[in-house]
Motif scaffolding. Structure first.
Motif, short mmCIF file in Angstrom:
data_model
loop_
_atom_site.label_atom_id
_atom_site.label_comp_id
_atom_site.label_asym_id
_atom_site.label_seq_id
_atom_site.Cartn_x
_atom_site.Cartn_y
_atom_site.Cartn_z
N ASN A 1 23.95 -13.63 1.60
CA ASN A 1 23.79 -13.31 0.18
C ASN A 1 24.20 -11.86 -0.03
OD1 ASN A 1 21.34 -11.49 0.38
ND2 ASN A 1 20.47 -13.35 1.26
N ASN A 2 24.11 -11.39 -1.26
CA ASN A 2 24.50 -10.01 -1.56
C ASN A 2 23.30 -9.14 -1.91
OD1 ASN A 2 26.55 -8.05 -1.74
ND2 ASN A 2 26.65 -8.25 -3.97
N ILE A 3 22.12 -9.51 -1.43
CA ILE A 3 20.92 -8.69 -1.63
C ILE A 3 20.95 -7.54 -0.64
CG2 ILE A 3 18.41 -8.66 -1.57
CD1 ILE A 3 18.54 -11.70 -2.23
N HIS A 4 20.84 -6.32 -1.13
CA HIS A 4 21.04 -5.16 -0.26
C HIS A 4 20.33 -3.93 -0.82
CE1 HIS A 4 22.99 -2.57 2.62
NE2 HIS A 4 23.67 -1.91 1.70
N GLY A 5 19.58 -3.25 0.03
CA GLY A 5 18.93 -2.00 -0.36
C GLY A 5 17.72 -2.19 -1.25
N ALA A 6 17.29 -3.43 -1.46
CA ALA A 6 16.21 -3.73 -2.40
C ALA A 6 14.87 -3.85 -1.68
CB ALA A 6 16.51 -5.04 -3.13
N GLU A 7 13.80 -3.77 -2.47
CA GLU A 7 12.45 -4.01 -1.96
C GLU A 7 11.88 -5.23 -2.66
OE1 GLU A 7 8.01 -1.96 -1.61
OE2 GLU A 7 9.49 -1.14 -3.02
N TYR A 8 11.30 -6.12 -1.87
CA TYR A 8 10.68 -7.33 -2.41
C TYR A 8 9.18 -7.28 -2.16
CZ TYR A 8 15.05 -9.61 -3.50
OH TYR A 8 16.26 -9.92 -4.07
N LEU A 9 8.42 -7.19 -3.25
CA LEU A 9 6.97 -7.26 -3.16
C LEU A 9 6.52 -8.71 -3.08
CD1 LEU A 9 6.11 -4.64 -5.91
CD2 LEU A 9 5.36 -4.47 -3.52
N ILE A 10 5.56 -8.98 -2.23
CA ILE A 10 4.95 -10.31 -2.18
C ILE A 10 3.43 -10.09 -2.09
CG2 ILE A 10 5.51 -10.46 0.30
CD1 ILE A 10 5.59 -13.56 -0.14
N ASP A 11 2.85 -9.77 -3.24
CA ASP A 11 1.47 -9.30 -3.31
C ASP A 11 0.65 -10.00 -4.38
OD1 ASP A 11 2.61 -8.28 -5.58
OD2 ASP A 11 1.83 -6.25 -5.33
N GLY A 12 1.16 -11.13 -4.90
CA GLY A 12 0.41 -11.85 -5.93
C GLY A 12 0.30 -11.10 -7.24
N GLY A 13 1.19 -10.12 -7.46
CA GLY A 13 1.16 -9.38 -8.71
C GLY A 13 0.20 -8.20 -8.75
N ALA A 14 -0.20 -7.71 -7.58
CA ALA A 14 -1.13 -6.57 -7.55
C ALA A 14 -0.47 -5.28 -8.05
CB ALA A 14 -1.66 -6.38 -6.13
N ILE A 15 0.79 -5.07 -7.69
CA ILE A 15 1.52 -3.91 -8.19
C ILE A 15 2.05 -4.27 -9.57
CG2 ILE A 15 3.44 -2.33 -7.81
CD1 ILE A 15 1.24 -2.01 -5.77
N LYS A 16 1.57 -3.60 -10.59
CA LYS A 16 1.87 -4.01 -11.96
C LYS A 16 2.82 -3.06 -12.69
CE LYS A 16 -2.73 -6.07 -12.04
NZ LYS A 16 -2.26 -7.39 -11.60
N HIS A 17 3.13 -1.91 -12.08
CA HIS A 17 4.03 -0.98 -12.75
C HIS A 17 5.47 -1.25 -12.34
CE1 HIS A 17 2.71 0.95 -8.94
NE2 HIS A 17 3.98 1.24 -8.83
N LEU A 18 6.41 -0.79 -13.17
CA LEU A 18 7.84 -0.95 -12.90
C LEU A 18 8.28 -0.01 -11.79
CD1 LEU A 18 9.20 -1.24 -16.54
CD2 LEU A 18 8.87 -3.09 -14.88
N SER B 1 0.83 -1.22 0.00
CA SER B 1 0.00 0.00 0.00
C SER B 1 0.86 1.26 0.00
CB SER B 1 -0.95 0.01 1.20
OG SER B 1 -0.25 0.21 2.40
N ALA B 2 2.14 1.14 0.28
CA ALA B 2 3.04 2.29 0.15
C ALA B 2 3.18 2.69 -1.31
CB ALA B 2 4.40 1.96 0.74
N ARG B 3 2.91 1.75 -2.21
CA ARG B 3 2.98 2.03 -3.64
C ARG B 3 1.59 2.21 -4.27
NH1 ARG B 3 7.43 0.30 -6.76
NH2 ARG B 3 9.25 -0.26 -5.52
N MET B 4 0.55 1.77 -3.56
CA MET B 4 -0.81 1.82 -4.09
C MET B 4 -1.70 2.45 -3.01
SD MET B 4 -3.17 -1.24 -5.74
CE MET B 4 -2.36 -2.43 -4.73
N VAL B 5 -1.71 3.78 -2.95
CA VAL B 5 -2.34 4.47 -1.83
C VAL B 5 -3.83 4.74 -2.05
CG1 VAL B 5 -0.17 5.59 -1.23
CG2 VAL B 5 -1.77 6.78 -2.72
N SER B 6 -4.37 4.36 -3.18
CA SER B 6 -5.73 4.77 -3.53
C SER B 6 -6.78 4.28 -2.53
CB SER B 6 -6.08 4.27 -4.94
OG SER B 6 -5.96 2.86 -5.02
N GLY B 7 -6.53 3.14 -1.88
CA GLY B 7 -7.54 2.62 -0.97
C GLY B 7 -7.29 2.94 0.49
N GLY B 8 -6.13 3.51 0.80
CA GLY B 8 -5.82 3.79 2.19
C GLY B 8 -5.56 2.51 2.98
N PRO B 9 -5.45 2.65 4.31
CA PRO B 9 -5.48 3.88 5.10
C PRO B 9 -4.31 4.79 4.72
CG PRO B 9 -5.64 1.94 6.51
CD PRO B 9 -5.22 1.46 5.15
#
Length: 263
Positions: free
Chosen positions: A246-263, A144-152
């Motif tokens: 691992n070397n994963i760092h500074g990244a964001e991982y969405l786990i939303d079933g593909g709800a966020i569709k933009h790059l 919801s930080a990326r898809m604020v239309s529904g709130g809260p």
């Protein structure tokens, strides 16, 4: 698959239920010693071999006290999972039903105290130990930080700030050996979504709608491509993998079933 976590130590905030409880349970299975922080200690948490700390993480002194107890108990911390969130469902309803001009400062402050400042304060308190041990911070944000239309809206903005905080930690402390990562779930099958007294149930009641019907409508609006809600254990698996070497760092991982569709 051995994630090479045996003997490590972790602090998990919001560990009494939902994603936090699932994360604590999975960390234990990987041989990690766990301290949890939450306002209440649930029967489910009492069944786990963790050190549960009853603490209000929305208060300025709460996160520091939790980290202090964890270091005293375990000698230091390797992992910090900032998962606490939502709190009282009734506090979140106005953020999804009122216009900006009708949402008072007190609710904005509460949202930031719980979802942003709790993590900031825990990170600050834990960094000396995390730097010493080459540790990892995982901040649990929200799609919801990326898809604020529904709130809260207050919640969404606070979570967006939390995601930005991960970048700051990654930039400043990566050279010192500390990794920082954001995990952003969509709707998760916890009491927030499924309990009639949870946020979705409370929001349905405020709108005069049936809980199950409203929940189904909400999932349709969110537009998950998998057309299903995420299980807490699925989020926990992602978190625990990210804590492994691992070397994963500074990244964001969405786990939303593909709800966020933009790059």
């Amino acid at each position: 698959m051995d994630l090479q976590l045996t003997g490590k130590t972790a602090v998990v905030t919001g560990g009494s239920k939902g994603v936090g409880l699932a994360t604590a349970r999975l960390l234990l299975a990987e041989g990690v010693k766990v301290v949890t922080g939450s306002r209440s200690i649930t029967p489910e948490l009492e069944q786990l071999d963790v050190t549960p700390v009853s603490v209000d993480l929305s208060k300025p002194e709460g996160p520091g006290r939790l980290i202090e107890i964890a270091i005293e108990t375990m000698g230091g911390i390797d992992f910090l999972v900032n998962n606490v969130g939502v709190g009282n469902a009734q506090d979140m309803v106005p953020g999804a039903t009122r216009m900006l001009t009708d949402l008072p400062d007190s609710l904005w402050m509460h949202a930031f105290d719980l979802h942003f400042y709790s993590a900031l304060r825990a990170i600050r308190a834990g960094l000396p130990s995390l730097v010493e041990r080459g540790g990892v911070v995982v901040n649990v944000s929200s799609s919801s930080a990326r898809m604020v239309s529904g709130g809260p809206y207050d919640y969404s903005v606070a979570k967006a700030a939390l995601s930005a905080l991960t970048k700051v930690v990654a930039e400043q402390y990566g050279p010192l050996g500390v990794r920082a990562i954001t995990v952003s779930p969509g709707p998760v099958r916890t009491g927030v979504f499924t309990d009639p007294a949870g946020f979705v149930g409370s929001l349905a009641a405020a709108k005069g709608l049936d809980h199950e019907t409203f929940a189904d409508q909400l999932m349709e609006q969110i537009g998950s491509s998998t057309q299903r809600i995420t299980a807490p254990e699925e989020v926990a698996k992602l978190i625990v993998f990210l804590l492994s070497p691992n070397n994963i760092h500074g990244a964001e991982y969405l786990i939303d079933g593909g709800a966020i569709k933009h790059l």
